[in-house]
Write an enzyme that holds these catalytic residues in place. Structure first.
Site, PDB file in Angstrom:
ATOM      1  N   ARG A 161     -16.220 -12.537  -0.534  1.00 54.43           N
ATOM      2  CA  ARG A 161     -15.400 -12.017   0.568  1.00 54.43           C
ATOM      3  C   ARG A 161     -15.510 -10.500   0.591  1.00 54.43           C
ATOM      4  O   ARG A 161     -15.514  -9.852  -0.467  1.00 54.43           O
ATOM      5  CB  ARG A 161     -13.940 -12.426   0.400  1.00 54.43           C
ATOM      6  CG  ARG A 161     -13.026 -11.823   1.468  1.00 54.43           C
ATOM      7  CD  ARG A 161     -11.587 -12.315   1.358  1.00 54.43           C
ATOM      8  NE  ARG A 161     -10.746 -11.667   2.360  1.00 54.43           N
ATOM      9  CZ  ARG A 161      -9.962 -10.622   2.116  1.00 54.43           C
ATOM     10  NH1 ARG A 161      -9.873 -10.119   0.896  1.00 54.43           N
ATOM     11  NH2 ARG A 161      -9.250 -10.081   3.086  1.00 54.43           N
ATOM     12  N   ASP A 209       0.848  -1.192   0.000  1.00 57.84           N
ATOM     13  CA  ASP A 209       0.000   0.000   0.000  1.00 57.84           C
ATOM     14  C   ASP A 209       0.884   1.242   0.000  1.00 57.84           C
ATOM     15  O   ASP A 209       1.808   1.342   0.815  1.00 57.84           O
ATOM     16  CB  ASP A 209      -0.902   0.012   1.237  1.00 57.84           C
ATOM     17  CG  ASP A 209      -1.925  -1.112   1.218  1.00 57.84           C
ATOM     18  OD1 ASP A 209      -2.290  -1.572   0.116  1.00 57.84           O
ATOM     19  OD2 ASP A 209      -2.362  -1.529   2.312  1.00 57.84           O
TER      20      ASP A 209
END
Length: 346
Positions: A272, A208
């Site tokens: 999910r 990230d």
């Protein structure tokens, strides 16, 4: 990797309510063999931090928490927090609202379509932006909604920053003050079922670019972390939050703490979902490490930058992957070199 030119062909349509039941998947979603999911993944015994125990000041819990987080962040940049005090009903409500949005028709979701070059809005995979290695997921990113949840995550981050400050030996308050007035992003992730989960990825391998990621995932599983040259599956722990270090925090720590390399796999049995809060520094704060984090054994690794500059780099010039911060640093240094030559010419 550098962002490719927009595809000339008509972008593939990713309608999760349809595509999750199809036995054949488009080539744009098929990943190279070297990056496809492996059936031989190891399980990660993720270290868990008792956050309220740490905040209470109990010396034994504080010392143990500092040790655990320091070891984890130096090894792979990933840990869990438990006993955090976040109301389970708030989390459940956030998941319910996410269900409402992602179960809408595609045409309705596209009313919030994310524009090219921007980081907010709805994204149906990354169709239209990329034409290969597309992720098997939908996302909705924003600043101004889920206000109560975001405020709670912001408060939660303060305890985490205190812990990280002590583990880096920069003091309990330094990181909290650095992230005052932060520019954070909330993202909802929705990974539909896939009839060929062996061919694709919900999210490809990447670090990230943000500072910290605080993630709440459901009990389906699919998150994986890479270290020791292997992928490790993260088994969901009920009532916990996942925390991982991002590129910006790695630069702030001068590389002492590692940005977490991770990905998400999908399955053919259940959807999910996850709630992701990305903590970012204030737009005007210069990301630069304290002098105490620089030494002869650990020289300065990354140039000064601000979060908006890195964000723009990932939105317009580079597709976030495992090498984003290095590519960004090279780009920054080239920009500075060009400016210096220009000044010399004047």
């Amino acid at each position: 990797m550098p962002v490719p030119a927009p595809p000339e062909q008509t972008p593939v349509i990713f309608d999760s309510q349809v595509i999750q039941y199809q036995s054949n998947i488009a080539s744009q979603f098929i990943w190279p063999d070297r990056e496809k999911p492996s059936p031989n993944r190891l399980d990660l015994l993720a270290p868990a931090i008792d956050l309220n125990g740490f905040i209470s000041g109990d010396p034994a819990i504080v010392a143990n928490s500092i040790h655990i987080v320091d070891q984890a962040c130096k090894k792979h940049g990933f840990f869990l927090i438990v006993n955090h005090g976040v109301d389970p009903e708030l989390i459940a409500k956030a998941h319910e609202y996410m269900d409402v949005f992602f179960e809408m028709k595609l045409s309705e979701k596209q009313r919030a379509q994310r524009k090219v070059g921007e980081s907010y809005g709805y994204a149906s995979s990354f169709t239209g932006r990329f034409n290969s290695k597309l992720p098997w997921k939908e996302t909705l990113s924003f600043r101004k909604f889920y206000q109560e949840y975001c405020e709670v995550m912001n408060e939660l981050s303060k305890g985490i920053l205190e812990l990280l400050g002590l583990s880096l030996a920069v003091g309990r308050e330094y990181l909290k003050e650095f992230y005052e007035g932060n520019d954070s992003i909330m993202r909802l992730n929705y990974y539909p079922m896939c009839q060929r989960p062996d061919l694709t990825l919900g999210t490809g391998p990447h670090c990230d670019p943000t500072s910290l990621t605080i993630l709440h995932q459901d009990q389906v599983g699919g998150l994986e972390v890479f270290f020791d040259e292997k992928w490790h599956a993260v088994t969901p722990v009920l009532g916990s939050f996942v925390v991982n270090i991002g590129d910006t925090f790695m630069a702030l720590s001068n590389g002492i703490y590692k940005s977490c390399l991770h990905r998400a796999v999908v399955n053919n049995k259940a959807v999910r979902k996850s709630l992701t809060f990305f903590l970012n520094s204030n737009k005007d704060r210069v990301v630069t490490p304290l002098a105490s984090l620089i030494s002869a054994d650990n020289p300065r690794l990354y140039p000064d930058f601000t979060w908006p500059t890195l964000l723009e780099f990932t939105q317009k010039q580079y597709r976030a992957d495992r090498s984003t911060i290095d590519a960004f640093s090279d780009w920054i240094n080239k920009q500075k070199g060009g400016e210096e030559k220009k000044d010399q010419g004047n």
